[in-house]
Design a protein around this motif. Structure first.
Motif, short mmCIF file in Angstrom:
data_model
loop_
_atom_site.label_atom_id
_atom_site.label_comp_id
_atom_site.label_asym_id
_atom_site.label_seq_id
_atom_site.Cartn_x
_atom_site.Cartn_y
_atom_site.Cartn_z
N PHE A 4 -22.93 1.38 -41.99
CA PHE A 4 -23.45 0.14 -42.36
C PHE A 4 -24.89 0.44 -41.63
N THR A 5 -26.20 -0.15 -41.91
CA THR A 5 -27.39 0.27 -41.65
C THR A 5 -28.43 -0.60 -41.69
N LEU A 6 -29.56 -0.36 -41.22
CA LEU A 6 -30.67 -1.18 -41.71
C LEU A 6 -31.96 -0.19 -41.48
N SER A 7 -32.53 0.25 -42.66
CA SER A 7 -33.45 1.49 -42.84
C SER A 7 -34.46 1.82 -41.43
N GLY A 8 -34.69 2.80 -41.07
CA GLY A 8 -35.43 3.10 -39.86
C GLY A 8 -35.87 4.20 -39.80
N ALA A 9 -36.88 4.88 -39.33
CA ALA A 9 -37.30 6.19 -39.48
C ALA A 9 -36.61 7.12 -38.34
N HIS A 10 -36.07 6.39 -37.23
CA HIS A 10 -35.46 7.21 -36.19
C HIS A 10 -34.26 7.91 -36.89
N ILE A 11 -33.84 7.58 -37.87
CA ILE A 11 -32.53 8.17 -38.34
C ILE A 11 -32.58 8.48 -39.97
N PHE A 12 -33.62 8.97 -40.44
CA PHE A 12 -33.88 9.13 -41.96
C PHE A 12 -33.09 10.37 -42.03
N PRO A 13 -33.10 11.41 -41.35
CA PRO A 13 -32.40 12.48 -41.56
C PRO A 13 -30.80 12.16 -42.04
N LEU A 14 -30.16 11.47 -41.27
CA LEU A 14 -28.89 10.89 -41.65
C LEU A 14 -28.56 10.44 -42.78
N TYR A 15 -29.75 9.47 -43.22
CA TYR A 15 -29.66 9.00 -44.58
C TYR A 15 -29.89 10.08 -45.73
N ASP A 16 -30.61 10.98 -45.50
CA ASP A 16 -30.71 12.20 -46.45
C ASP A 16 -29.26 12.96 -46.47
N ALA A 17 -28.86 13.25 -45.34
CA ALA A 17 -27.58 14.01 -45.34
C ALA A 17 -26.47 12.99 -45.99
N ALA A 18 -26.36 11.65 -45.50
CA ALA A 18 -25.31 10.92 -46.22
C ALA A 18 -25.59 10.86 -47.92
N LEU A 19 -26.51 10.96 -48.37
CA LEU A 19 -26.79 10.75 -49.80
C LEU A 19 -26.80 11.94 -50.46
N ARG A 20 -27.26 13.15 -50.02
CA ARG A 20 -27.43 14.39 -50.70
C ARG A 20 -26.70 15.56 -50.04
N GLY A 21 -26.27 15.41 -48.94
CA GLY A 21 -25.53 16.33 -48.10
C GLY A 21 -24.11 16.96 -48.48
N GLU A 22 -23.47 17.36 -47.70
CA GLU A 22 -22.06 17.68 -47.87
C GLU A 22 -21.29 17.58 -46.83
N PRO A 23 -20.24 16.88 -46.50
CA PRO A 23 -19.93 15.82 -47.27
C PRO A 23 -20.81 14.59 -47.24
N THR A 24 -20.99 13.50 -48.46
CA THR A 24 -21.43 12.48 -48.43
C THR A 24 -20.81 11.30 -47.61
N LEU A 25 -21.58 10.23 -47.59
CA LEU A 25 -21.03 9.00 -46.77
C LEU A 25 -21.81 7.95 -47.43
N ARG A 26 -20.95 7.02 -47.76
CA ARG A 26 -21.67 5.60 -48.47
C ARG A 26 -22.33 4.84 -47.43
N LEU A 27 -23.66 4.42 -47.91
CA LEU A 27 -24.42 3.72 -47.14
C LEU A 27 -24.65 2.32 -47.65
N ILE A 28 -24.46 1.24 -46.83
CA ILE A 28 -24.80 -0.20 -47.06
C ILE A 28 -25.80 -0.52 -46.26
N ASP A 29 -27.07 -1.01 -46.70
CA ASP A 29 -27.82 -1.54 -45.89
C ASP A 29 -27.98 -3.05 -46.01
N VAL A 30 -28.32 -3.55 -44.67
CA VAL A 30 -28.29 -5.12 -44.35
C VAL A 30 -29.61 -5.57 -44.07
N ARG A 31 -29.76 -6.81 -43.76
CA ARG A 31 -30.95 -7.59 -43.80
C ARG A 31 -31.11 -7.89 -42.30
N HIS A 32 -29.97 -7.50 -41.23
CA HIS A 32 -30.25 -7.50 -39.83
C HIS A 32 -29.33 -6.62 -39.21
#
Length: 560
Positions: A30-58
């Protein structure tokens, strides 16, 4: 890489931190988008293994969601937050998880190590903010140790006594996980507490402590068993019900312990709480602290009852009052050992008396739950809701007076189906908890009970439910007031101030504006059909119930 530590160029796939989280059992971050952790999003979505991401409003909702996953699954929930305000927004939900004993791992971004000390964006030493409300709070300063550190964080968070762990990692290191730095083991601040070694050492209880508890039971004439959240968290619910039934002891439950003794069970004494705890001569409290919710352990006539405390670790055993007995370790083992060492005592008359009072309490509640009239009593809401709840429904409470009524009137049929803020009492947790609950229990009813005050703290995250197609039934008890403050202030001062909210606010219109559905209910006889529509909708559906402002929850000042 420039002086801020930000990488220019193609994204990477795969990341040791994402791999560590998945290996540790995380399936959603669970997250809210921020540049400090962009590589983790990229890995979660396109890497191996993948990890579901749910982005919230706060960011608070992200951590409340992860906490709910931890409570419901009994394995650590996982949130990833960007640096600075993204991390500081997590302080209240992490503190709630600390007080609730919820297994939780929060990974934060951090200003770049390369530019540290020069005043870069959001440069803040974050772990000290969490030191008092986590099992460990540390910074990863060597990418070579990152995977082991996060693996250890999950192990520590999930080991008794469960709780939150916070880690952060600098911007330049999260973008370059393959580049080793100098420093060895000391390059993870607090590395010794995150190794995971010994996190689940032997938890066998002391046999002499068990024998003493059995002796106290033989002497008792009016025993009561209290079951709390850690009984569920420790997987001890079957053992707890077994000891209650074999010994024929009245049981009171709280927190995640609700439902261990299911609704309608002859030993469930919650509706006879005042009699049971006020007249008991022995109270065995398992898996919950002797805090304000239990009158600080002052049970029986004049506080004379003997008290036994069962805890998952030695550190959780009560120290503020004298105990007649105590045991710590695996709660399932402890309860099974007590069952083996004990025999039913001569308290059948007591059990019958408590059961009679519980039945009378249930009858009184049933009358309240049928309340009619021109204005809706909150109890009527639960009179309509309770028969519509499936046995595996997850009910979430986020509010003051309105949710207090729920605690009194809604009894779960199974354990692990009730979520509330716990002893920290943090409003605003509800939408995040609903997000987490729907991910953890995709096939169950998810019902969020919101006071209108609590709704104002997190209702925007209904948008998250909509975007991620996470249906839930949301019932707002709209009395146009901070009821938990309004009525006590009147009693103290003869008037109230700062306790009124907008009259008849159309919270359902907010739900519709965010892509969900909903309606306002103003008459008791319209409640049932509105709830049926909500359960059938298959989308986030908000039932905005205009309740009677003067129908205050009847509170005890004793804690019992």
């Amino acid at each position: 890489m420039d002086s801020s530590g930000l990488v220019r160029g193609a994204p990477q796939t795969g990341h040791p931190l994402v791999a560590a989280a998945v290996d540790a059992g995380a399936r959603t971050a669970f997250t809210l988008s921020g540049a400090h952790i962009f590589p983790l999003y990229d890995a979660a979505l396109r890497g191996e293994p993948t990890l579901r991401l749910i982005d919230v409003r706060h960011e608070a909702s992200a951590v409340f969601a992860a906490e709910a996953v931890g409570k419901l699954t009994r394995t650590p929930g996982f949130a990833m937050l960007t640096a600075g305000p993204g991390v500081t927004n997590a302080l209240s939900p992490i503190t709630q998880a600390h007080f609730s004993g919820a297994p939780l791992v929060v990974l934060g971004g951090r200003a770049a190590q390369l530019s540290w000390g020069r005043g870069s964006l959001q440069e803040l030493d974050q772990p000290p903010l969490f030191a008092s409300v986590t099992k460990s709070a540390a910074t990863i300063t060597d990418p070579a140790l990152a995977r082991a550190a996060l693996t250890g964080a999950f192990a520590v968070a999930g080991a008794a006594h469960r709780g939150p762990v916070f880690l952060d990692i600098p911007l330049d290191l999260v973008f370059h996980p393959e580049v080793p730095q100098s420093g060895g083991a000391e390059s993870v601040a607090g590395a010794e507490s995150l190794s995971g070694a010994g996190a689940e050492s032997s938890r066998q209880p002391d046999p002499e402590a068990i024998a003493e508890i059995a002796r106290l039971l033989r002497q008792a004439r009016r025993p009561v068993l209290v079951l709390g959240s850690d009984v569920w968290a420790d997987g001890a619910e079957t053992a707890a019900l077994g000891v209650a039934e074999q010994l024929d002891i009245p049981v009171i439950t709280n927190g995640m312990g609700r439902g261990i003794v299911p609704r309608g069970h002859r030993l469930l004494a919650t509706k006879a709480r005042r009699l049971a705890l006020g007249k008991a001569d022995l109270v065995i409290v398992a898996g919950t602290p002797l805090d304000f919710r239990l009158g600080y352990g002052a049970f029986g006539p004049g506080g004379t009852a003997r008290v036994v405390h069962l805890a998952d670790t030695q550190e959780q055993v009560c120290r503020h009052r004298g105990l007649a007995g105590a045991a710590y370790g695996s709660l399932g083992v402890i309860l099974a050992a007590i069952r083996e060492a004990s025999t039913p005592g001569s308290w059948r008359e007591w059990t019958t008396r408590v059961a009679g009072e519980a039945a009378a309490g249930a009858a009184r509640d049933a009358e309240l739950m049928r309340a009619g009239g021109d204005r809706i009593n909150p109890a009527r809401v639960y009179g309509e809701l309770a028969p519509r709840l499936a046995d595996d429904a997850v009910v979430i409470g986020d509010g003051g007076d309105f949710v207090s009524w729920a605690g009194k009137l809604v009894e779960p049929a199974r354990p692990g189906c009730w979520l509330d803020p716990g002893p920290f009492g943090c409003l605003g947790a509800g939408l995040g908890a609903a997000i987490g609950a729907r991910t953890a229990r995709p096939d169950s009813q998810i019902v969020l009970l919101l006071g209108d005050g609590a709704a104002g703290m997190s209702l925007m995250d209904l948008d998250t439910l909509v975007r991620h197609q996470l249906p839930a039934v949301i019932v707002v008890g709209n009395n146009s007031a901070w009821g938990l403050e309004k009525h006590p202030m009147r009693a103290l001062y003869g008037y109230d101030a700062l306790a009124d909210l907008g009259e008849r606010t159309a919270y359902d219109a907010i739900a519709r504006a965010l892509g969900g559905a909903g309606e306002t209910v103003e008459r008791p006889e319209h409640l049932g059909a509105a709830l049926d529509r909500a359960f059938a909708a298959g989308v986030p559906y908000l039932v905005n119930v205009i309740t009677d402002t003067d129908a205050a929850y009847p509170r005890s000042t004793s804690g019992i």
